[in-house]
Design a protein around this motif. Structure first.
Motif, mmCIF file in Angstrom:
data_model
loop_
_atom_site.group_PDB
_atom_site.id
_atom_site.type_symbol
_atom_site.label_atom_id
_atom_site.label_comp_id
_atom_site.label_asym_id
_atom_site.label_seq_id
_atom_site.Cartn_x
_atom_site.Cartn_y
_atom_site.Cartn_z
ATOM 1 N N LEU A 50 16.598 28.256 53.087
ATOM 2 C CA LEU A 50 17.031 29.482 53.764
ATOM 3 C C LEU A 50 16.258 29.706 55.066
ATOM 4 O O LEU A 50 16.819 30.190 56.051
ATOM 5 C CB LEU A 50 16.857 30.678 52.834
ATOM 6 C CG LEU A 50 17.748 30.688 51.582
ATOM 7 C CD1 LEU A 50 17.464 31.914 50.734
ATOM 8 C CD2 LEU A 50 19.216 30.624 51.962
ATOM 9 N N TYR A 51 14.983 29.340 55.054
ATOM 10 C CA TYR A 51 14.204 29.437 56.296
ATOM 11 C C TYR A 51 14.780 28.497 57.349
ATOM 12 O O TYR A 51 14.871 28.846 58.539
ATOM 13 C CB TYR A 51 12.744 29.102 56.016
ATOM 14 C CG TYR A 51 11.858 29.122 57.234
ATOM 15 C CD1 TYR A 51 11.373 30.323 57.749
ATOM 16 C CD2 TYR A 51 11.510 27.944 57.881
ATOM 17 C CE1 TYR A 51 10.575 30.346 58.883
ATOM 18 C CE2 TYR A 51 10.706 27.950 59.014
ATOM 19 C CZ TYR A 51 10.239 29.158 59.507
ATOM 20 O OH TYR A 51 9.450 29.183 60.630
ATOM 21 N N ALA A 55 16.253 29.606 60.927
ATOM 22 C CA ALA A 55 15.694 29.030 62.150
ATOM 23 C C ALA A 55 16.756 28.278 62.937
ATOM 24 O O ALA A 55 16.777 28.323 64.179
ATOM 25 C CB ALA A 55 14.532 28.102 61.804
ATOM 26 N N GLY A 56 17.657 27.589 62.234
ATOM 27 C CA GLY A 56 18.703 26.843 62.924
ATOM 28 C C GLY A 56 19.669 27.745 63.652
ATOM 29 O O GLY A 56 20.057 27.474 64.811
ATOM 30 N N LEU A 57 20.076 28.843 63.012
ATOM 31 C CA LEU A 57 20.996 29.770 63.669
ATOM 32 C C LEU A 57 20.348 30.459 64.857
ATOM 33 O O LEU A 57 20.983 30.664 65.904
ATOM 34 C CB LEU A 57 21.497 30.802 62.649
ATOM 35 C CG LEU A 57 22.351 30.243 61.500
ATOM 36 C CD1 LEU A 57 22.763 31.358 60.560
ATOM 37 C CD2 LEU A 57 23.576 29.511 62.038
ATOM 38 N N VAL A 58 19.066 30.798 64.719
ATOM 39 C CA VAL A 58 18.361 31.413 65.848
ATOM 40 C C VAL A 58 18.236 30.416 67.001
ATOM 41 O O VAL A 58 18.410 30.767 68.180
ATOM 42 C CB VAL A 58 16.974 31.915 65.401
ATOM 43 C CG1 VAL A 58 16.138 32.345 66.597
ATOM 44 C CG2 VAL A 58 17.120 33.072 64.428
ATOM 45 N N SER A 59 17.948 29.156 66.670
ATOM 46 C CA SER A 59 17.830 28.144 67.734
ATOM 47 C C SER A 59 19.159 27.927 68.445
ATOM 48 O O SER A 59 19.185 27.703 69.665
ATOM 49 C CB SER A 59 17.331 26.830 67.140
ATOM 50 O OG SER A 59 18.295 26.275 66.253
ATOM 51 N N LEU A 60 20.275 28.012 67.699
ATOM 52 C CA LEU A 60 21.581 27.887 68.347
ATOM 53 C C LEU A 60 21.828 29.041 69.315
ATOM 54 O O LEU A 60 22.349 28.835 70.422
ATOM 55 C CB LEU A 60 22.677 27.845 67.283
ATOM 56 C CG LEU A 60 22.772 26.580 66.427
ATOM 57 C CD1 LEU A 60 23.905 26.700 65.419
ATOM 58 C CD2 LEU A 60 22.967 25.350 67.307
ATOM 59 N N ALA A 61 21.450 30.244 68.882
ATOM 60 C CA ALA A 61 21.639 31.391 69.764
ATOM 61 C C ALA A 61 20.784 31.267 71.023
ATOM 62 O O ALA A 61 21.261 31.529 72.144
ATOM 63 C CB ALA A 61 21.293 32.675 69.019
ATOM 64 N N PHE A 76 24.759 19.752 70.587
ATOM 65 C CA PHE A 76 23.527 20.268 69.990
ATOM 66 C C PHE A 76 23.818 21.101 68.749
ATOM 67 O O PHE A 76 23.151 20.966 67.718
ATOM 68 C CB PHE A 76 22.774 21.105 71.033
ATOM 69 C CG PHE A 76 21.561 21.797 70.499
ATOM 70 C CD1 PHE A 76 20.386 21.099 70.274
ATOM 71 C CD2 PHE A 76 21.587 23.157 70.210
ATOM 72 C CE1 PHE A 76 19.258 21.741 69.775
ATOM 73 C CE2 PHE A 76 20.478 23.804 69.706
ATOM 74 C CZ PHE A 76 19.298 23.096 69.488
ATOM 75 N N ALA A 77 24.847 21.959 68.830
ATOM 76 C CA ALA A 77 25.186 22.818 67.692
ATOM 77 C C ALA A 77 25.644 22.004 66.496
ATOM 78 O O ALA A 77 25.246 22.266 65.351
ATOM 79 C CB ALA A 77 26.266 23.817 68.109
ATOM 80 N N LEU A 78 26.482 21.001 66.739
ATOM 81 C CA LEU A 78 26.976 20.180 65.625
ATOM 82 C C LEU A 78 25.840 19.383 64.991
ATOM 83 O O LEU A 78 25.815 19.193 63.763
ATOM 84 C CB LEU A 78 28.076 19.235 66.122
ATOM 85 C CG LEU A 78 29.376 19.895 66.585
ATOM 86 C CD1 LEU A 78 30.370 18.852 67.063
ATOM 87 C CD2 LEU A 78 29.980 20.743 65.478
ATOM 88 N N THR A 79 24.902 18.929 65.791
ATOM 89 C CA THR A 79 23.763 18.185 65.240
ATOM 90 C C THR A 79 22.907 19.074 64.348
ATOM 91 O O THR A 79 22.527 18.697 63.234
ATOM 92 C CB THR A 79 22.911 17.610 66.383
ATOM 93 O OG1 THR A 79 23.717 16.748 67.188
ATOM 94 C CG2 THR A 79 21.735 16.831 65.824
ATOM 95 N N VAL A 80 22.615 20.274 64.835
ATOM 96 C CA VAL A 80 21.794 21.194 64.052
ATOM 97 C C VAL A 80 22.496 21.590 62.756
ATOM 98 O O VAL A 80 21.900 21.584 61.668
ATOM 99 C CB VAL A 80 21.449 22.443 64.901
ATOM 100 C CG1 VAL A 80 20.756 23.499 64.035
ATOM 101 C CG2 VAL A 80 20.549 22.058 66.062
ATOM 102 N N LEU A 81 23.773 21.923 62.844
ATOM 103 C CA LEU A 81 24.513 22.323 61.639
ATOM 104 C C LEU A 81 24.620 21.166 60.648
ATOM 105 O O LEU A 81 24.564 21.383 59.428
ATOM 106 C CB LEU A 81 25.913 22.819 62.024
ATOM 107 C CG LEU A 81 25.978 24.163 62.747
ATOM 108 C CD1 LEU A 81 27.410 24.476 63.156
ATOM 109 C CD2 LEU A 81 25.431 25.281 61.855
ATOM 110 N N SER A 82 24.774 19.953 61.142
ATOM 111 C CA SER A 82 24.861 18.792 60.243
ATOM 112 C C SER A 82 23.556 18.583 59.487
ATOM 113 O O SER A 82 23.558 18.309 58.281
ATOM 114 C CB SER A 82 25.222 17.537 61.040
ATOM 115 O OG SER A 82 26.470 17.677 61.674
ATOM 116 N N THR A 169 29.670 28.013 53.573
ATOM 117 C CA THR A 169 29.699 28.689 54.874
ATOM 118 C C THR A 169 29.257 27.759 55.991
ATOM 119 O O THR A 169 29.868 27.724 57.083
ATOM 120 C CB THR A 169 28.799 29.930 54.839
ATOM 121 O OG1 THR A 169 29.213 30.791 53.776
ATOM 122 C CG2 THR A 169 28.863 30.687 56.147
ATOM 123 N N LEU A 170 28.202 26.982 55.751
ATOM 124 C CA LEU A 170 27.732 26.035 56.755
ATOM 125 C C LEU A 170 28.794 24.972 57.041
ATOM 126 O O LEU A 170 28.997 24.587 58.204
ATOM 127 C CB LEU A 170 26.440 25.373 56.281
ATOM 128 C CG LEU A 170 25.198 26.261 56.241
ATOM 129 C CD1 LEU A 170 24.039 25.524 55.580
ATOM 130 C CD2 LEU A 170 24.806 26.698 57.654
#
Length: 237
Positions: A50-51, A55-61, A76-82, A169-170
């Motif tokens: 969950l952390y 952190a991933g969603l905040v980094s995307l923003a 970048f977004a697809l890499t982080v979400l993957s 959701t992810l």
């Protein structure tokens, strides 16, 4: 080799009930410690996941604001979400394994309660958890304060369903990003996201339920529960 038949080993002395109770209590405490350690480990894994999601969603923003959502942001977004989804699936596998391990601990402690009742049948009315190691006994131990052995709220509120919902959701966000990156219309992107999330959600529940029910098909209890219409018919233990 001698032709004489080997002499049989004389039976050992009868173990006093107090010694049996001490041995059973030692095993009970060992199971409790192992169960507590396992639960603590999986809760730590869930917290780390969950952390990572947060952190991933905040980094995307932050990355989106810094790059003004230019052509490099989707990659970048697809890499982080993957990466987050991969960690989530691994966490979900661990939660599934721990749920089966926890069931084994519950069944083992139910057997120990059966041994306690065998030593002293008078303690049976004081045991709220079950002393039977079948499905009904395990469900009673998990939810012995309810009218029914287990209700839907416990299943929906479990860590397993929680992790499945987060991963679904992810996956939906990842599918939406992929379809939008391919230039597909927004309606198709939303539909693919919703369908993919629901398929993952339903598939994970089906796989988990099949594993749970498959265990009970292979498992033979030593202390089955009495018939539901005659609970007093079961022998002590």
């Amino acid at each position: 080799m001698s032709d004489e038949e080997p002499t049989s080993t004389p039976p050992g002395p009868e173990v006093p009930p107090a010694v049996r109770a001490q041995l059973l209590a030692t095993e009970h405490w060992s199971l409790l410690a192992s169960r507590s350690s396992t639960q603590g480990e999986v809760l730590t894994r869930i917290s780390m996941f969950l952390y990572l999601v947060s952190a991933g969603l905040v980094s995307l923003a932050l990355a989106g604001q810094a790059t003004d959502f230019d052509e490099g942001f989707p990659g970048f977004a697809l890499t982080v979400l993957s990466i987050i989804l991969l960690v989530g699936i691994l966490t979900q596998l661990r939660v599934t394994n721990v749920s089966m391990e926890d069931l084994a601990y519950v069944l083992a402690m139910n057997r120990l309660r059966a041994a306690y009742v065998d030593l002293d049948p008078g303690v049976a009315p004081y045991l709220m958890a079950s002393r039977f190691d079948d499905m009904r006994g395990a469900q009673t131990t998990y939810y012995f304060l309810g009218v029914r052995p287990r209700n839907l709220s416990q299943i929906l509120g479990s860590s397993m369903v929680f992790i499945i919902a987060v991963n679904a959701t992810l996956l939906g966000l990842l599918l939406a990003g992929i379809t939008l990156g391919l230039g597909l219309p927004l309606v198709i992107s939303v539909a693919a996201s919703v369908v993919g999330s629901l398929c993952f959600l339903v598939g994970s529940v089906v796989v988990g339920g099949s594993r749970y029910l498959g265990f009970w098909r292979r498992y033979t209890p030593l202390f089955p529960s009495p018939p539901a219409d005659n609970p007093a018919a079961a022998p002590p233990g």
